[in-house]
Design a protein around this motif. Structure first.
Motif, PDB file in Angstrom:
ATOM      1  N   HIS A  23      -7.700   5.247  -8.780  1.00 14.87           N
ATOM      2  CA  HIS A  23      -7.818   4.052  -9.617  1.00 14.87           C
ATOM      3  C   HIS A  23      -9.137   4.023 -10.385  1.00 14.87           C
ATOM      4  O   HIS A  23     -10.143   4.560  -9.918  1.00 14.87           O
ATOM      5  CB  HIS A  23      -7.750   2.817  -8.699  1.00 14.87           C
ATOM      6  CG  HIS A  23      -7.629   1.506  -9.400  1.00 14.87           C
ATOM      7  ND1 HIS A  23      -6.439   0.999  -9.858  1.00 14.87           N
ATOM      8  CD2 HIS A  23      -8.557   0.577  -9.726  1.00 14.87           C
ATOM      9  CE1 HIS A  23      -6.631  -0.188 -10.402  1.00 14.87           C
ATOM     10  NE2 HIS A  23      -7.927  -0.462 -10.346  1.00 14.87           N
ATOM     11  N   LEU A  54      -4.863  -3.342  -4.648  1.00 18.52           N
ATOM     12  CA  LEU A  54      -4.999  -3.140  -6.086  1.00 18.52           C
ATOM     13  C   LEU A  54      -5.107  -1.676  -6.486  1.00 18.52           C
ATOM     14  O   LEU A  54      -4.603  -1.280  -7.532  1.00 18.52           O
ATOM     15  CB  LEU A  54      -6.242  -3.884  -6.595  1.00 18.52           C
ATOM     16  CG  LEU A  54      -6.537  -3.705  -8.092  1.00 18.52           C
ATOM     17  CD1 LEU A  54      -5.521  -4.456  -8.934  1.00 18.52           C
ATOM     18  CD2 LEU A  54      -7.956  -4.148  -8.429  1.00 18.52           C
ATOM     19  N   TYR A  55      -5.766  -0.853  -5.683  1.00 14.03           N
ATOM     20  CA  TYR A  55      -6.134   0.499  -6.110  1.00 14.03           C
ATOM     21  C   TYR A  55      -4.907   1.372  -6.335  1.00 14.03           C
ATOM     22  O   TYR A  55      -4.199   1.731  -5.398  1.00 14.03           O
ATOM     23  CB  TYR A  55      -7.063   1.154  -5.095  1.00 14.03           C
ATOM     24  CG  TYR A  55      -8.335   0.382  -4.797  1.00 14.03           C
ATOM     25  CD1 TYR A  55      -8.831  -0.565  -5.687  1.00 14.03           C
ATOM     26  CD2 TYR A  55      -9.038   0.593  -3.622  1.00 14.03           C
ATOM     27  CE1 TYR A  55      -9.984  -1.273  -5.423  1.00 14.03           C
ATOM     28  CE2 TYR A  55     -10.201  -0.109  -3.343  1.00 14.03           C
ATOM     29  CZ  TYR A  55     -10.664  -1.040  -4.237  1.00 14.03           C
ATOM     30  OH  TYR A  55     -11.813  -1.746  -3.959  1.00 14.03           O
ATOM     31  N   PHE A  57      -2.371   0.327  -7.612  1.00 13.87           N
ATOM     32  CA  PHE A  57      -1.252  -0.586  -7.374  1.00 13.87           C
ATOM     33  C   PHE A  57      -0.406  -0.107  -6.188  1.00 13.87           C
ATOM     34  O   PHE A  57       0.820  -0.001  -6.266  1.00 13.87           O
ATOM     35  CB  PHE A  57      -0.409  -0.752  -8.634  1.00 13.87           C
ATOM     36  CG  PHE A  57      -1.229  -1.198  -9.819  1.00 13.87           C
ATOM     37  CD1 PHE A  57      -1.917  -2.395  -9.783  1.00 13.87           C
ATOM     38  CD2 PHE A  57      -1.358  -0.407 -10.949  1.00 13.87           C
ATOM     39  CE1 PHE A  57      -2.697  -2.813 -10.861  1.00 13.87           C
ATOM     40  CE2 PHE A  57      -2.134  -0.811 -12.027  1.00 13.87           C
ATOM     41  CZ  PHE A  57      -2.810  -2.007 -11.983  1.00 13.87           C
ATOM     42  N   LEU A  83      -5.488  -9.644  -4.842  1.00 11.39           N
ATOM     43  CA  LEU A  83      -5.675  -9.095  -6.187  1.00 11.39           C
ATOM     44  C   LEU A  83      -4.765  -7.883  -6.262  1.00 11.39           C
ATOM     45  O   LEU A  83      -5.005  -6.870  -5.605  1.00 11.39           O
ATOM     46  CB  LEU A  83      -7.135  -8.696  -6.419  1.00 11.39           C
ATOM     47  CG  LEU A  83      -7.480  -8.048  -7.767  1.00 11.39           C
ATOM     48  CD1 LEU A  83      -7.134  -8.968  -8.933  1.00 11.39           C
ATOM     49  CD2 LEU A  83      -8.965  -7.675  -7.821  1.00 11.39           C
ATOM     50  N   HIS A  84      -3.702  -7.994  -7.060  1.00 10.72           N
ATOM     51  CA  HIS A  84      -2.702  -6.937  -7.060  1.00 10.72           C
ATOM     52  C   HIS A  84      -2.052  -6.812  -8.432  1.00 10.72           C
ATOM     53  O   HIS A  84      -2.348  -7.591  -9.338  1.00 10.72           O
ATOM     54  CB  HIS A  84      -1.639  -7.213  -5.985  1.00 10.72           C
ATOM     55  CG  HIS A  84      -0.966  -8.542  -6.123  1.00 10.72           C
ATOM     56  ND1 HIS A  84      -1.521  -9.710  -5.655  1.00 10.72           N
ATOM     57  CD2 HIS A  84       0.214  -8.904  -6.684  1.00 10.72           C
ATOM     58  CE1 HIS A  84      -0.720 -10.731  -5.909  1.00 10.72           C
ATOM     59  NE2 HIS A  84       0.336 -10.267  -6.549  1.00 10.72           N
ATOM     60  N   GLY A  85      -1.199  -5.827  -8.567  1.00 13.43           N
ATOM     61  CA  GLY A  85      -0.520  -5.598  -9.830  1.00 13.43           C
ATOM     62  C   GLY A  85       0.870  -6.202  -9.835  1.00 13.43           C
ATOM     63  O   GLY A  85       1.593  -6.120  -8.840  1.00 13.43           O
ATOM     64  N   ARG A  96      -3.090  -7.063 -13.642  1.00 18.90           N
ATOM     65  CA  ARG A  96      -3.807  -7.564 -12.470  1.00 18.90           C
ATOM     66  C   ARG A  96      -3.591  -9.059 -12.333  1.00 18.90           C
ATOM     67  O   ARG A  96      -3.699  -9.806 -13.308  1.00 18.90           O
ATOM     68  CB  ARG A  96      -5.316  -7.315 -12.603  1.00 18.90           C
ATOM     69  CG  ARG A  96      -5.741  -5.901 -12.677  1.00 18.90           C
ATOM     70  CD  ARG A  96      -7.183  -5.774 -13.173  1.00 18.90           C
ATOM     71  NE  ARG A  96      -8.182  -6.170 -12.204  1.00 18.90           N
ATOM     72  CZ  ARG A  96      -8.904  -7.268 -12.249  1.00 18.90           C
ATOM     73  NH1 ARG A  96      -8.742  -8.126 -13.226  1.00 18.90           N
ATOM     74  NH2 ARG A  96      -9.810  -7.528 -11.324  1.00 18.90           N
ATOM     75  N   HIS A 127      -9.749 -10.051  -1.760  1.00 17.81           N
ATOM     76  CA  HIS A 127     -10.381  -9.224  -2.791  1.00 17.81           C
ATOM     77  C   HIS A 127     -11.116 -10.062  -3.847  1.00 17.81           C
ATOM     78  O   HIS A 127     -12.191  -9.696  -4.322  1.00 17.81           O
ATOM     79  CB  HIS A 127      -9.309  -8.356  -3.463  1.00 17.81           C
ATOM     80  CG  HIS A 127      -9.821  -7.104  -4.064  1.00 17.81           C
ATOM     81  ND1 HIS A 127      -9.030  -6.011  -4.329  1.00 17.81           N
ATOM     82  CD2 HIS A 127     -11.063  -6.741  -4.468  1.00 17.81           C
ATOM     83  CE1 HIS A 127      -9.753  -5.047  -4.856  1.00 17.81           C
ATOM     84  NE2 HIS A 127     -10.989  -5.468  -4.962  1.00 17.81           N
ATOM     85  N   GLU A 328     -13.983 -14.132 -13.150  1.00 18.18           N
ATOM     86  CA  GLU A 328     -13.068 -13.887 -12.037  1.00 18.18           C
ATOM     87  C   GLU A 328     -13.783 -13.776 -10.692  1.00 18.18           C
ATOM     88  O   GLU A 328     -13.130 -13.718  -9.650  1.00 18.18           O
ATOM     89  CB  GLU A 328     -12.262 -12.607 -12.294  1.00 18.18           C
ATOM     90  CG  GLU A 328     -11.323 -12.710 -13.490  1.00 18.18           C
ATOM     91  CD  GLU A 328     -10.601 -11.412 -13.771  1.00 18.18           C
ATOM     92  OE1 GLU A 328     -10.949 -10.383 -13.137  1.00 18.18           O
ATOM     93  OE2 GLU A 328      -9.681 -11.414 -14.603  1.00 18.18           O
TER      94      GLU A 328
END
Length: 335
Positions: A23, A54-55, A57, A83-85, A96, A127, A328
């Motif tokens: 990522h 997140l990394y 996704f 925190l995700h896709g 994000r 996150h 954020e």
């Protein structure tokens, strides 16, 4: 390697941030190279591995789970939620999303456990604080995951001292993870002291300033088009050219200390306080071993003062994030 305390866990004084393998900095390395780096870190004595929903996704957790499953008892596993896709438009384009609602936290954890191929995550971070959700509600959901045995301890990422205290009143917070390096000193405003007061470990991400303090990135025009550093103010060509000028004096101090530039950056963090654990990331086994060598670097107070005078929030040109990214996070900012 030397060790430090992280909540209920004793871990290596330097951990591994796994993000780079999947990522953020352009095209991810191959699965084979990712496996080489992870196993080399384990062989070198690293016992803290840090990933996130997140990394990539989910791709980074999947990689860590596949490679490290058979070694699970040998290390402390950290991941992150909130925190995700999401494919918002249904067109395959992932965006994000910050979502700290209890339902999402539970779903993120279920997905992480499956990808990581484990029954429990040792340290699970929020996150980002979702400012639409009271921090007490998000931490309450994480506390429920502790009770159910899905996670062992709770962490927060990019929060202020005030938010940390509110969260800690709901459930003990084992760790706060925030960017901290010679060129990002925001934690020194308040949250480092709050962590010390509460017995919370401070985990420093981007401890070599996203590669800047390694001294190898001399031309930002070579960065991949999708590299997240491209829009960051400090990496804009004019600003970065000014920041590069600081490295001549910095590199001279590293030479005097008998270490590499990256080792100086990490050793500086290790010398700042015993409750700080840096988690550098890399895609190279060679760079990994160089980073871990910081564990044996000794710095005098006089040398620390000199390096702090060369690179700090006043000598570096540009804020660390864009205005959108700054909105954020919840960290304290210098005037």
């Amino acid at each position: 390697m030397k060790t430090r305390q992280l909540g209920p866990f004793t871990v290596s004084a330097i951990g591994l941030g796994c993000m780079n393998l999947s990522h953020a900095y352009g095209t991810p390395v191959s699965a084979e190279q990712g496996e080489r780096v992870l196993l080399a870190a384990l062989d070198a004595g690293v016992t803290l591995f840090d990933t996130a929903t997140l990394y990539g996704f989910g791709a980074n957790e999947t990689l860590v789970g596949r490679v490290m499953k058979s070694h699970r008892s040998k290390f402390t596993l950290a991941s992150k939620c909130g925190l995700h896709g999401v494919d918002v438009a249904g067109d395959g384009k992932i965006v994000r999303v910050i979502d700290g609602s209890p339902a999402t936290i539970r779903k993120n954890c279920e997905d992480s456990l499956r990808r990581l191929q484990t029954d429990v995550i040792d340290l699970y971070y929020l996150h980002r604080w979702d400012k639409k959700v009271p921090i007490e509600d998000s931490v309450g959901a994480l506390a429920d995951l502790v009770k159910k045995g899905h996670i062992r301890s709770i962490g927060l990422s990019e929060v202020s001292a005030s938010t940390l205290r509110k969260a800690h009143a709901v459930h003990p917070i084992a760790a706060v993870q925030t960017e901290y390096s010679l060129w990002t000193r925001n934690p020194e405003i308040a949250v480092l002291d709050a962590c010390r007061e509460l017995g919370t470990t401070f985990v420093a991400f981007s401890p070599v300033a996203r590669g800047y303090l390694c001294g190898l990135l001399t031309d930002v025009s070579t960065l991949d088009a999708k590299d997240i550093r491209r829009p960051m103010p400090r990496f804009l060509p004019e600003n970065y050219a000014a920041n590069l000028k600081l490295l001549q004096a910095y590199n001279a101090i590293a030479k005097e200390a008998g270490c590499s530039p990256a080792q100086l950056a990490l050793a500086w963090l290790l010398h700042k306080a015993p409750h700080i654990i840096p988690i550098p990331g890399t895609t190279s086994v060679e760079h990994l071993h160089d980073d871990l060598g910081a564990d044996n670097v000794s710095l005098t107070p006089e040398l620390i003062a000199r390096v702090e005078a060369v690179i700090n929030q006043q000598t570096v040109v540009g804020p660390r994030y864009t205005a959108q990214a700054t909105s954020e996070v919840d960290t304290e900012e210098f005037a």
